[in-house]
Structure formats: C-alpha cells, structure tokens
Design a protein around this motif. Structure first.
Motif, short mmCIF file in Angstrom:
data_model
loop_
_atom_site.label_atom_id
_atom_site.label_comp_id
_atom_site.label_asym_id
_atom_site.label_seq_id
_atom_site.Cartn_x
_atom_site.Cartn_y
_atom_site.Cartn_z
N VAL A 1 -19.13 -22.24 -19.24
CA VAL A 1 -18.01 -21.38 -18.86
C VAL A 1 -17.39 -21.95 -17.58
CG1 VAL A 1 -17.35 -19.06 -18.10
CG2 VAL A 1 -19.01 -19.33 -19.95
N PRO A 2 -16.06 -22.08 -17.57
CA PRO A 2 -15.43 -22.67 -16.37
C PRO A 2 -15.59 -21.75 -15.16
CG PRO A 2 -13.77 -21.78 -17.85
CD PRO A 2 -15.07 -21.70 -18.59
N LYS A 3 -15.83 -22.39 -14.04
CA LYS A 3 -15.93 -21.62 -12.81
C LYS A 3 -14.53 -21.54 -12.21
CE LYS A 3 -18.71 -21.21 -8.63
NZ LYS A 3 -19.67 -21.87 -7.74
N LEU A 4 -13.83 -20.48 -12.58
CA LEU A 4 -12.46 -20.28 -12.12
C LEU A 4 -12.34 -18.84 -11.61
CD1 LEU A 4 -10.58 -21.92 -15.14
CD2 LEU A 4 -10.66 -22.83 -12.79
N ASP A 5 -11.45 -18.64 -10.65
CA ASP A 5 -11.29 -17.29 -10.09
C ASP A 5 -10.78 -16.30 -11.13
OD1 ASP A 5 -12.20 -18.08 -7.68
OD2 ASP A 5 -10.21 -18.40 -6.78
N ASP A 6 -9.90 -16.77 -11.98
CA ASP A 6 -9.28 -15.84 -12.91
C ASP A 6 -9.00 -16.56 -14.22
OD1 ASP A 6 -8.29 -13.41 -13.73
OD2 ASP A 6 -6.28 -13.73 -12.87
N PHE A 7 -10.01 -16.60 -15.08
CA PHE A 7 -9.92 -17.35 -16.33
C PHE A 7 -9.51 -16.41 -17.47
CE2 PHE A 7 -12.26 -19.14 -20.10
CZ PHE A 7 -11.39 -20.21 -20.32
N VAL A 8 -8.25 -16.45 -17.83
CA VAL A 8 -7.72 -15.58 -18.87
C VAL A 8 -7.17 -16.43 -20.00
CG1 VAL A 8 -6.13 -13.69 -19.39
CG2 VAL A 8 -7.07 -13.91 -17.09
N LEU A 9 -7.53 -16.11 -21.23
CA LEU A 9 -7.08 -16.89 -22.38
C LEU A 9 -6.02 -16.11 -23.16
CD1 LEU A 9 -10.49 -18.28 -23.68
CD2 LEU A 9 -8.62 -19.58 -22.61
N PRO A 10 -5.17 -16.82 -23.89
CA PRO A 10 -4.16 -16.11 -24.69
C PRO A 10 -4.79 -15.49 -25.94
CG PRO A 10 -3.98 -18.48 -25.02
CD PRO A 10 -5.04 -18.28 -23.97
N ILE A 11 -4.38 -14.26 -26.24
CA ILE A 11 -4.82 -13.60 -27.47
C ILE A 11 -3.97 -14.14 -28.62
CG2 ILE A 11 -4.90 -11.36 -28.65
CD1 ILE A 11 -5.33 -10.11 -25.83
N GLY A 12 -4.60 -14.35 -29.76
CA GLY A 12 -3.83 -14.78 -30.93
C GLY A 12 -3.70 -16.29 -31.06
N LYS A 13 -4.57 -17.01 -30.37
CA LYS A 13 -4.52 -18.47 -30.47
C LYS A 13 -5.88 -19.01 -30.91
CE LYS A 13 -0.31 -18.67 -29.08
NZ LYS A 13 0.72 -18.86 -30.11
N ALA A 14 -5.86 -19.85 -31.93
CA ALA A 14 -7.08 -20.46 -32.41
C ALA A 14 -7.41 -21.68 -31.55
CB ALA A 14 -6.92 -20.88 -33.87
N LYS A 15 -8.61 -22.17 -31.71
CA LYS A 15 -9.02 -23.32 -30.92
C LYS A 15 -9.66 -24.36 -31.84
CE LYS A 15 -11.96 -24.49 -26.96
NZ LYS A 15 -12.86 -23.94 -25.92
N VAL A 16 -9.17 -25.59 -31.74
CA VAL A 16 -9.83 -26.68 -32.48
C VAL A 16 -11.05 -27.07 -31.65
CG1 VAL A 16 -9.61 -29.00 -33.41
CG2 VAL A 16 -7.64 -27.45 -33.43
N VAL A 17 -12.19 -26.74 -32.15
CA VAL A 17 -13.43 -26.93 -31.39
C VAL A 17 -14.00 -28.33 -31.62
CG1 VAL A 17 -15.77 -26.05 -31.07
CG2 VAL A 17 -13.91 -24.46 -31.46
N ARG A 18 -13.70 -28.89 -32.77
CA ARG A 18 -14.19 -30.23 -33.11
C ARG A 18 -13.12 -30.88 -33.97
NH1 ARG A 18 -20.12 -31.88 -34.94
NH2 ARG A 18 -19.66 -33.81 -36.04
N THR A 19 -12.78 -32.08 -33.66
CA THR A 19 -11.73 -32.73 -34.45
C THR A 19 -12.34 -33.59 -35.55
OG1 THR A 19 -11.65 -34.54 -32.85
CG2 THR A 19 -10.05 -32.77 -32.58
N GLY A 20 -11.60 -33.71 -36.63
CA GLY A 20 -12.05 -34.51 -37.76
C GLY A 20 -10.89 -34.71 -38.71
N ARG A 21 -11.06 -35.57 -39.69
CA ARG A 21 -9.89 -35.86 -40.53
C ARG A 21 -10.10 -35.62 -42.01
NH1 ARG A 21 -10.55 -41.72 -41.98
NH2 ARG A 21 -12.58 -42.27 -41.10
N HIS A 22 -11.36 -35.25 -42.41
CA HIS A 22 -11.61 -35.14 -43.85
C HIS A 22 -11.48 -33.73 -44.40
CE1 HIS A 22 -14.01 -39.02 -43.10
NE2 HIS A 22 -12.86 -39.34 -43.69
#
Lengths: 458, 359
Positions: free
Chosen positions: A315-336
């Motif tokens: 977890v990032p050590k940031l004073d105010d870590f807020v993420l956007p709601i409604g956005k997916a995250k590519v956690v691992r990239t691949g092509r197949h």
C-alpha cells in the motif's frame, strides 16, 4: 360561473362506469365534500363527492346509465347567486380542464441512455513513481481509510454491530473507538433493518455514515433501506435529496460457514440504478476506494471479503490516497487471453495467470474493482488485443456479474472476439458445509486455466 | 389533565410502571375534548391559523380527488381528508429546523410544512414544476428548505429514516426534533420497534406520531393489532406515550407541544397516538366497504376537525362569518391555482429520464 361535474375515474384502469344513483336532486344545495352520486367502477361501487359549492342545476346523465365514459359531463353545478335554470340551459359550462389524452411515445423517441464516453483506463499512474510502499493487510487498509476520513470530516461516523467496544467482529474497526469516541463509533443492537434505516435517515440529513454489516448476509434484512430508501431517493426527489452513505462489510463465502453465511451479493446490488458497488481485492484498492466511497455523495455498497482481510499487499505511503470509483485496473499484462474478475475472484485469476504462463500463455488480468458503474471500456481495450476473455466470480452463474460482463462484451466488442466469452463461477447450489463439497462449490484455479485454454482452442 | 398526563408519562419513563394510570389519563384526553378537562383553548389567532391550514389541506385533497377522477393524477392517491387536525396541530407546536417525515398519505404534511400547493399538485399530475420534477409522484416528495423528508411508499420505512434524522440532530447537537408520522398499520412493522429501541437507547429527539385512523387499508385495528392502545407500543422500551383526540387540533397541539419539549430537552423519544379518522377510502379506488356509512357520517357530523374550529371562531371568538368566508375564498383560489398550474405545466422533458440517478 356554472361548473361541470364530470364522470370520474376512480381507479387507474377505469375507462367507463355505470352511474348507479344520484343522491342529490336538481335544485339541491351542495357543499364541498357532499356525496352526490354513486357510480360503479370496474372494481366496486364508489361515491362521488362534490368539490365545489352551489346548487345542483342540472343532471345530464340519469340513474342507471351504463358505460358512461370517464370525463363525460354528468351534471352542472351553479355557483352561489347564479341562476340555476340559466346555467342548465346554456352551452357547456366551464369545464374543469379535460384530461389531456396521453400522447403515445414512439419507441424511437426514448432518449438513449447516456453512454459513458470514458476511454479505457490506465491505472499505472495511480501511485506516483518512487512512492514508498508498505506491506499492509486489507483489514488495516480499511481501518486506515475510515480513520483518515474521520479525521478529515466530522460528519463521517461508523455504526454497526460490535464496531466499537469489541473492536469489530473481524477487527476492521480496531482502534477507532479509542481515537474517535462513542459519538462517532457506535455499537448498534442486532437490528440490521433498523440501523440501516437510521443510517440512511442520517445521510438524508447530510451526515456521512459508514454502516458496517457484520456480514452482507445479514444485510438482506436491511435491503429495503439500501435499495428503496438509499438508492432511489435522489431520483424520486428530482435531484434534491442525496444519500451519502457507505454500507460495508464482509461478503461472499468465508470458510465452512454454509449456505446462509456464504453468499456474494455483487450481482444483486449491481442491478440497482442509484447505487455504486465496489468490491476490492488488494489492500491498496481497498484503502483508496473506501476513502473515495466515504467522500462520494451517493449510496455505496462496499463488498469486502473475510478471507482477504488477513492478506497483505503493498500500500502506498501517501497522505491522502484516493482512487477513482468505476475504474478497472490491469493488474497483469498479457497478449493471449483476458481474465476479468473482482474481489476474491482475483485470487483465482492471478494464480491461473501464473499457471498459464508456465505453459507459454500470457494472460492479461483485469480487476474490475467497481462492479457498478462497470468499466467495460478497459475490458474492451484488452479484448481488442487478446481477442479472448474469461470472466471469473465466486457468485452464482445465473444473472451474475460474469453474465453481465459477457453481455457487455457482446454489445461492445463482438467483432474482436475469436472465441465465445467463457466464465467460471460458483456452482449453482447453496453453499454446502462439508469441506469437500464446499471446495467443489467454489471456483478453482484449474477451472480458470481450463476455460482460458478452451477460449484459446488449446 | 395535562399535568397528570405529563406526570404519568415521566413515571413511565423511569419505571415503565404507570401504563394503567397513563392510559386512564390518556383516555380522558381522548374522550374529554368536550369536558371540563379539555385542552387549553386556542386564542383567536391560533384558531384562525388552524382553520386556514386545515381548510387548505381539505380543499387541496378534494381537488386532488377531482383531478384523479379526471385522469390527471395517476397511480395511487391517498387522501388525508378527516385527519387534518393531526398534522396542523403538531406543526403549530414545532420550531424552525424541526424535521417532518411520513409515509404515503403525505399531501397534508407537505402543505402543513409550508410547501407550495402548486409544486405539490404538479407533482401529483407528474409535471416538471412538481417538487420532484414529476419523477416522484404522490408518495415521494421532499423539501430540504421546509425540512420535509418525504413521502415514503414503503410502509414503516419512514420510522427508521425519521429516527435517523433524530440521530443526526443528536449527533450535531442542534436542538432540532424529528417528527415521525406513521399509521396504525405501519405500527405493526418490525422496524418500528427496532427504531424505538435505538431511539430510547440513544435518547434521540424523535416524536413518533401514530395516526390511528382505525383502518390499515381495509383492515380494522382490532383485526390487525393485539395491542390496540398504540400509546403503549413503546412500553417495553420505556418510551412514554399518550392517546390524543386527533380530531381536536387543540388537543393535538397541547400534546404535541409536551412531546416535542420532552424530546428537545434531551429526554428521548415520545409517542403520541392520534385517534383520528379518514373520511375517504384508503386510496382513490377503495370503496371502503369495510365500515358502515353511519360510522363515517357520525365522524363527519360530530367530530369534524374543521367544523370544531369553525364553531369556535363563530362562537367563542365572535369572528364575523364574512371573515371566515374570506378565508374560504382565499384558500379556494390557492387550490384552484394549484390545479390550474398542475394541468398546464408541461410534463418533464424526456431527457429527465436519465438525470438524478447519481450525483
């Protein structure tokens, strides 16, 4: 001015009725509220009350007349001081405005749903390069999110069963009572329906409640308030009254707690317009999204998972870590092949990606993070590259989140598919208790691997 | 009777041991509007205000019934005719900042809160000038400005929500009281008691007003309620309660003032059972076959809340009939204008279909 009395509609479906009996005769004085006639509707015999004062000057439709259409003039009332005879002989009196005929709306004129113009999302910039990362459990991340938001905004408070003195049934609210006191960390009685309603009421009054359900299984007692009171009020009030509330707690199967305590509600809540539904997997997303949820002006269902509580992530050590709601995250990239999941489903997806890599198959793994609104654009972008997709969830298959993912891909990326979308879900059975059966009821990594190979025709 | 009821209420508060005495006192309150133990009489100004406010609701509802008959109002339409004294008497006992929340029979509450008749009527006809832009309808209207929090179509839901409003008042320590209205039917919902428990546990400033109009839709109180004395519904939570003659606006005002003061003083919630009567059916399409015409006529002729005040205005207060007729005319103008507006105001733009879903 003389006033027409019209044949009333007394049920939503009535088009005509029988004027059964006049209870007043011509020349009678009438005051508002007097019952002047009885009519038979499609349901029953009903009384007609006068709305205006005056003299019943003329009865136009006699006793016993059948099939009198709604809004037909049935009598004339002369106002005070008016000549009843003159009123009755004249042309149609001042008609109370007739009901405008409903204008049929052709289907083509239904305005299209506003389509999200949002492009696919790149989560790689969420954490600035060089940020110190700290190993944190999901449990601690959620607690930190609440604590930070409570420090920031006095209108944020936490309520639920065992959240205060007991420190949380799953220790998610640990330490909050000590820091914020009993005014803001509130133990409730075991009364889900009631405290959900109290929370919604407080939110309608402008506070920002975080309502913890010990598990979402118990929130079924409260689902009326989540849906009817929290989700619909903004619309029903024409945008006047919002409901900034977070309903959170563990959701889905834990371990060996059987059918009533092992259900994933993502699909249920994600069907409701007016709700946002978040189901994080990693501690970092849990923190950033819970902070966003607490600040969001809308009602939010935040689905956690007991098994994930103890798992550690960076977890990032940031004073105010807020993420956007409604956005997916590519956690691992691949092509197949694209693997799409959320919450604990990510566990299977990530392990499957490892296994597939061993066989030379590069899987791209997407964590939806938010179920509603769903970031389909990011999934589509991935499919444009891989042309194949497997969706994974622990919930049941019918009308499940993966069913929705599959349909959305059909709508928005059909031409890019080289194989039908496959899904891996919990089995279509109540969760069994026996260890072997429970294992069979849940998805597993092997099923994900097999599905990925199937869409790759390998 | 007033001090006695207050005393027995506070006794119940401490020990929960005085329901019998309290019930007797309450019965005196309920039956005694004509006796020497009646509530403190209204001043001329109070009666004039009550008359005007109640008449406004009566005439508005009659007009709504007419517009429903013409097909201008759709769906469900639940009229408040007969019960006007309850909300008007309570509202006269409130202070600015106090909140109101109720169920689906809500038009009277909105008018009593000072909401504009045009906006309410236009919502009933589903027009853009309605309080909810035509998207809520009869059962779903709100006004933050007037602290009216709906308008709720799920029977009993407003009790938990209203308790939440009271929670917010306590949280903010703002001195406001939440007035939570529900009927004898809603009084049997489980969440009512969940809310009572929390309200007393946390000493929330809520006044629960049970409008007992004797019928939950078509089911008489005696057929649905094991305990028909609704003032006792808070006994197991140590919440004091009273039965009030809900047809007498003076009695409502007096009990309401007492209950609101109690809640505002931080002593916790209070229950008022308003014994009232709805003249019309449950909704517009209810022929009301479950009660006799005699029963309805008797209530109209002997207990009508508006006629009671009108009688006092003409009698005790010696208000000239012309002055009363002037009020009648003014009210009629406002109501007619609201109907006119609700008829000509356009329907919401089609684009409104997709707005106000999330912020």
């Amino acid at each position: 001015m003389p006033i027409d009395v019209l044949m009333p509609a007394l049920s939503p479906t009535m088009e005509s009725g029988t004027l059964a009996k006049w209870l007043k005769k011509e020349g009678d004085r009438i005051k508002a509220g007097d019952v002047i006639a009885e009519i038979e509707t499609d349901k029953a015999t009903m009384e007609v009350e006068a709305v205006d004062e005056g003299v019943l000057a003329k009865i136009l439709i006699g006793d016993g007349t059948e099939n009198v259409a709604v809004n037909t003039r049935i009598a004339i009332i002369a106002g005070e001081g008016e000549d009843a005879a003159a009123a009755s002989s004249g042309a149609p009196a001042q008609a109370a405005a007739p009901a405008p005929a409903a204008v049929p709306v052709p289907a083509a004129s239904v305005p299209a749903a506003p389509r999200s113009a949002a492009p696919s999302y790149d989560a790689s910039g969420e954490i600035p390069a060089g940020t110190e990362m700290v190993k944190t459990t999901v449990r601690e991340a959620l607690r930190d999110a609440m604590a930070e938001e409570m420090r920031r905004d006095d209108s944020v408070f936490v309520m639920g069963e065992e959240v205060a003195e007991y420190q949380g049934a799953y220790k998610v609210t640990q330490g909050l009572l000590q820091e914020f006191g009993a005014r803001r960390v509130i133990d409730t009685p075991i009364t889900e329906h009631g405290f959900a309603g109290v929370g919604v009421g407080a939110a309608l009054a402008g506070l920002r409640p975080v309502v913890e359900f010990m598990t979402f299984n118990f929130a079924m007692q409260a689902i009326d308030h989540i849906i009817n009171s929290a989700a619909k009020t903004l619309y029903m009030s024409g945008g006047q009254l919002g409901c900034p509330i977070v309903f959170r707690g563990p959701n889905g199967a834990a371990a060996r707690v059987a059918a009533q305590h092992s259900q994933d509600y993502a699909a249920w809540y994600s069907q409701i317009p007016g709700l946002k539904v978040i189901q994080p997997w990693s501690a970092s997303d849990a923190k950033g999204l819970l902070k966003a949820a607490i600040r969001d002006p809308n009602p939010i269902v935040f689905l956690e998972n007991e098994i994930l509580y103890g798992q550690s992530f960076e977890v990032p050590k940031l004073d105010d870590f807020v993420l956007p709601i409604g956005k997916a995250k590519v956690v691992r990239t691949g092509r197949h092949v694209t693997l799409v999941s959320f919450g604990i489903g990510m566990t299977y997806a990530m392990k499957a990606a490892d296994a597939l890599a061993g066989e030379g198959i590069e899987a791209e793994v997407i964590d939806l993070r938010t179920i509603r609104p769903m970031d389909v654009a990011t999934v589509v972008r991935s499919i444009q590259k891989t042309n194949r997709c497997v969706a994974i969830e622990e919930g049941w298959p019918q009308s499940g989140v993966t069913a929705e993912i599959g349909m959305r891909i059909m709508e928005e990326a059909f031409d890019y598919l080289d194989a039908p979308v496959a899904r891996v879900t919990g089995k279509d059975v109540p969760m069994p208790y026996a260890a072997n059966l429970e294992k069979l009821a849940l998805p597993n990594v092997g099923e994900v691997v097999a599905a990925a190979k199937a869409v790759l025709y390998r | 009777m007033a001090p006695k009821a207050a005393q027995s209420a506070s006794t119940a508060k401490v020990a929960g041991a005085a329901p019998a005495a309290k019930a007797m006192a309450a019965k005196a309150a309920a039956n005694g509007s004509a006796s020497s133990h009646g509530p403190k009489p209204f001043t001329r100004e109070q009666d004039l205000l009550a008359y005007r406010e109640m008449l406004m609701i009566r005439r508005f509802e009659e007009k709504a019934g007419q517009l429903y008959g013409m097909g201008l109002i759709g769906g469900f339409c639940h009229l408040y005719i007969g019960q006007e004294a309850v909300v008007v008497g309570m509202q006269m006992a409130t202070q600015p900042g106090d909140q109101v929340i109720t169920g689906y029979r809500d038009h009277g509450h909105m008018l009593a809160c000072g909401m504009d008749a045009k906006g309410v009527m236009a919502e009933l006809t589903g027009r853009r000038g309605g309080y909810s832009k035509g998207k809520g309808g009869s059962m779903h209207m709100f006004s933050i400005e007037k602290q009216f929090f709906g308008g709720h179509g799920i029977v009993g839901a407003q009790v938990s929500l209203g308790t939440g409003l009271a929670f917010a008042n306590r949280y903010r320590d703002n001195g406001a009281v939440s007035l939570v209205y529900f009927g004898d039917g809603a009084a049997n919902q489980g969440q009512v008691y969940e809310s009572f428990n929390m309200a007393e546990l946390w000493s929330l400033p809520a006044v629960y007003i049970i409008e007992n109009n004797r019928y939950a839709m078509g089911t008489a109180v005696t057929r649905a309620s094991a305990q028909t004395d609704f003032s006792k519904r808070g006994v197991s939570f140590n919440i004091p309660g009273e039965q009030v003659d809900g047809m007498d606006v003076q009695a409502v005002h007096e009990a309401g003032s007492r209950a609101i003061a109690f809640a505002r003083a931080g002593k916790g919630p209070y229950i008022l059972e308003m014994q009232t009567y709805r003249y019309r059916g449950h909704s517009m399409s209810d022929p009301a076959k479950y009660r006799t015409k005699d029963e309805v006529e008797r209530m109209k002729n002997e207990h009508d809340p508006i006629e009671q005040v009108r009688g006092r205005l003409l009698g005790t207060h010696r208000v000239p009939e012309d002055e009363i007729k002037k009020i009648d005319a003014e009210v009629r103008v406002i109501v007619n204008e609201s109907a006119e507006f609700a008829t000509v105001d356009p329907e919401p733009d089609a684009s409104e279909l997709w707005t106000d879903i999330v912020r």
